[in-house]
Every structure is written in structure tokens, then in C-alpha cells.
Design an enzyme around this catalytic site. Structure first.
Site, short mmCIF file in Angstrom:
data_model
loop_
_atom_site.label_atom_id
_atom_site.label_comp_id
_atom_site.label_asym_id
_atom_site.label_seq_id
_atom_site.Cartn_x
_atom_site.Cartn_y
_atom_site.Cartn_z
N LYS A 22 17.22 -3.13 17.59
CA LYS A 22 15.90 -2.42 17.85
C LYS A 22 15.90 -1.59 18.94
CE LYS A 22 13.36 -6.43 18.81
NZ LYS A 22 14.46 -7.41 18.77
N ARG A 28 4.98 -9.90 19.49
CA ARG A 28 5.78 -10.99 19.32
C ARG A 28 4.94 -12.08 18.82
NH1 ARG A 28 10.31 -9.28 22.48
NH2 ARG A 28 12.20 -10.76 22.49
N ARG A 56 29.16 -7.81 23.10
CA ARG A 56 28.81 -7.08 23.77
C ARG A 56 28.96 -7.42 25.33
NH1 ARG A 56 22.87 -7.07 22.02
NH2 ARG A 56 22.41 -8.46 23.89
N ARG A 79 16.16 -18.09 21.70
CA ARG A 79 15.19 -16.87 21.26
C ARG A 79 15.12 -16.55 19.95
NH1 ARG A 79 18.96 -13.43 24.54
NH2 ARG A 79 18.43 -11.49 23.69
P1 ADP Z 1 15.48 -9.58 22.80
O1 ADP Z 1 14.91 -8.71 21.67
O2 ADP Z 1 16.99 -9.18 22.96
O3 ADP Z 1 15.02 -11.17 22.88
P2 ADP Z 1 13.92 -8.28 24.89
O4 ADP Z 1 14.53 -7.82 25.99
O5 ADP Z 1 12.99 -7.94 23.83
O6 ADP Z 1 15.07 -9.03 24.08
O7 ADP Z 1 12.82 -9.76 25.55
C1 ADP Z 1 13.70 -10.52 26.52
C2 ADP Z 1 12.51 -11.64 26.88
O8 ADP Z 1 11.43 -11.02 27.35
C3 ADP Z 1 12.13 -12.52 25.67
O9 ADP Z 1 12.95 -13.72 25.35
C4 ADP Z 1 10.64 -12.98 26.42
O10 ADP Z 1 11.10 -14.20 27.10
C5 ADP Z 1 10.22 -11.67 27.08
N1 ADP Z 1 9.35 -10.90 26.14
C6 ADP Z 1 9.74 -9.66 25.84
N2 ADP Z 1 8.80 -9.28 25.21
C7 ADP Z 1 7.93 -10.09 24.95
C8 ADP Z 1 6.51 -10.25 24.48
N3 ADP Z 1 6.09 -9.21 23.57
N4 ADP Z 1 5.96 -11.44 24.50
C9 ADP Z 1 6.46 -12.59 25.04
N5 ADP Z 1 7.49 -12.41 25.62
C10 ADP Z 1 8.12 -11.28 25.61
#
Ligand code: ADP
Length: 195
Positions: free
Chosen positions: A13, A88, A127, A147
Site C-alpha cells: 500500500k 482498519r 525486506r 497483524r
Molecule cells: P502494516 O500495514 O505493515 O501492518 P502500518 O504501518 O499500517 O503497517 O501499521 C502498523 C501498526 O500501527 C498496526 O499494526 C497498528 O498497531 C497501528 N495502526 C496503524 N494504523 C492503524 C489504524 N488505522 N487503526 C489502528 N491501529 C493502527
């Protein structure tokens, strides 16, 4: 134009959001990046979020909705935004719809990068091998599996939410990056065109 890039952790993404940011002048809003920046800066939000992120759980809705609401106020977001990693949960999606509606805007399209879970573990591992310095605290196989589980439980249900709104476009995220970009570009080019 306001877009959502959707998909599990590791789907690409962020990579595609950056392409759209460069080519379309839209602003990439990654809640993950924003939360990591807050954690690095040691703000109250960062302190509240760090342990949750490190174990692969979701940060509470009200916190992420709050940072997005605040960020959307900034003038650079007026041209349009690419949401990356947000929403999310269904509660986040509903809050986002309300926030945009308050500004006379709406999500124009949700682009799902469809990928294979097991391949995501491999992608993350290579990575980290290639660039160990950039590894995140949550970049290990156990946390990634967590995750992915959280994605399927809490986030994947949003696919129906956006399908019902007629906004969901699914593309093959397993294709080479340049092919994925080409498809994303084509989809975005069609957004807003009469059918
Ligand atoms: P990835 O898509 O690789 O899991 P992100 O950088 O999008 O990584 O997110 C890393 C972490 O940040 C998530 O596992 C969560 O803990 C937190 N996070 C990010 N965006 C959200 C969201 N919209 N709602 C809740 N937690 C979030």
C-alpha cells in the site's frame, strides 16, 4: 479525489501510495507512519500506541480517528488524500465518511491489493534482510502473523462495507510492482469518469 489503498500488512500500500502522491499530487496519509512518528517523538499519543503496535494489535479507534481528523484540517489535504492503513475497522470507516461529508467530500474509490498471506511473511523477511536498519519493531514473523490475523478479523470486513457503497476495486497485488502501479494508475484514471 480521496482514495483508500486497502490490503493486509506487506501488500504494498505504501509503495503505491507514494506513486500516486508523486504523480497525482495527492497526500499520502499513513496512520502507521504517523503513529511511529508519535512514538519516536515520545508524545502522549506515541506512548499510548507503542506497545500496542509492537505486539501487532490495533491502536484504539478514537486515537487514530483523532490523528486523521487533525491531519485533514491541514491545507495540503484539500486537493485529496490517499489513506494508507486507515480505516482498519468499521467504526473508523464510518468516522471517515462523516469527516469527509463534513467537508463536502467522499471516498471516490477503495483499491484493494489482493495478496497471499504466506507471501507477505516472505516479503517482510527479505525486506529486513536487504535493509536491516529499516526494520520496525513489529517486523518479525510472529508479529506479522498477528497483524495478518487482526487484518482478517477486524479490517477485511470493510471490504463488504465499501463493496456495498460500490467503491471497491480489487487488483492483483502479487504482480510485479511496476505492473501493480500501472493497474493502480489506470483505475485512478477512471475514477470520476462517467461509466
Ligand atoms: P502494516 O500495514 O505493515 O501492518 P502500518 O504501518 O499500517 O503497517 O501499521 C502498523 C501498526 O500501527 C498496526 O499494526 C497498528 O498497531 C497501528 N495502526 C496503524 N494504523 C492503524 C489504524 N488505522 N487503526 C489502528 N491501529 C493502527
Amino acid at each position: 479525489m480521496d482514495l483508500i489503498l486497502f490490503g493486509p500488512p506487506g501488500a504494498g500500500k505504501g509503495t503505491q501510495a507514494k506513486v500516486l502522491q508523486d504523480e497525482r499530487g495527492l497526500i499520502q496519509l499513513s496512520t502507521g507512519d504517523m503513529l511511529r512518528a508519535a512514538a519516536a517523538a515520545g508524545t502522549e499519543l506515541g506512548r499510548k500506541s507503542k506497545a500496542v503496535m509492537d505486539r501487532g494489535d490495533l491502536v484504539p479507534d478514537e486515537l487514530v480517528i483523532g490523528i486523521i481528523a487533525e491531519r485533514l484540517e491541514k491545507p495540503d489535504c484539500a486537493k485529496g488524500v490517499i489513506f494508507d492503513g486507515f480505516p482498519r475497522t468499521v467504526a473508523q470507516a464510518k468516522a471517515l465518511d462523516a469527516m469527509l461529508a463534513g467537508r463536502g467530500r467522499k471516498i471516490d474509490a477503495v483499491i484493494e491489493l489482493k495478496v497471499d498471506d504466506e507471501a507477505m511473511v516472505g516479503r517482510m523477511e527479505s525486506r529486513v534482510r536487504e535493509n536491516p536498519g529499516a526494520a520496525r519493531a513489529d517486523d518479525n514473523p510472529e508479529t506479522l502473523r498477528k497483524r495478518l490475523k487482526v487484518y482478517h478479523q477486524n479490517t477485511a470486513p470493510l471490504l463488504d462495507f465499501y463493496r456495498d457503497q460500490g467503491k471497491l476495486v480489487t487488483i492483483d497485488g502479487m504482480a510485479p510492482i511496476t505492473d501493480v502501479s500501472a493497474t493502480v494508475r489506470r483505475v485512478v484514471g477512471q475514477v470520476g469518469q462517467p461509466a
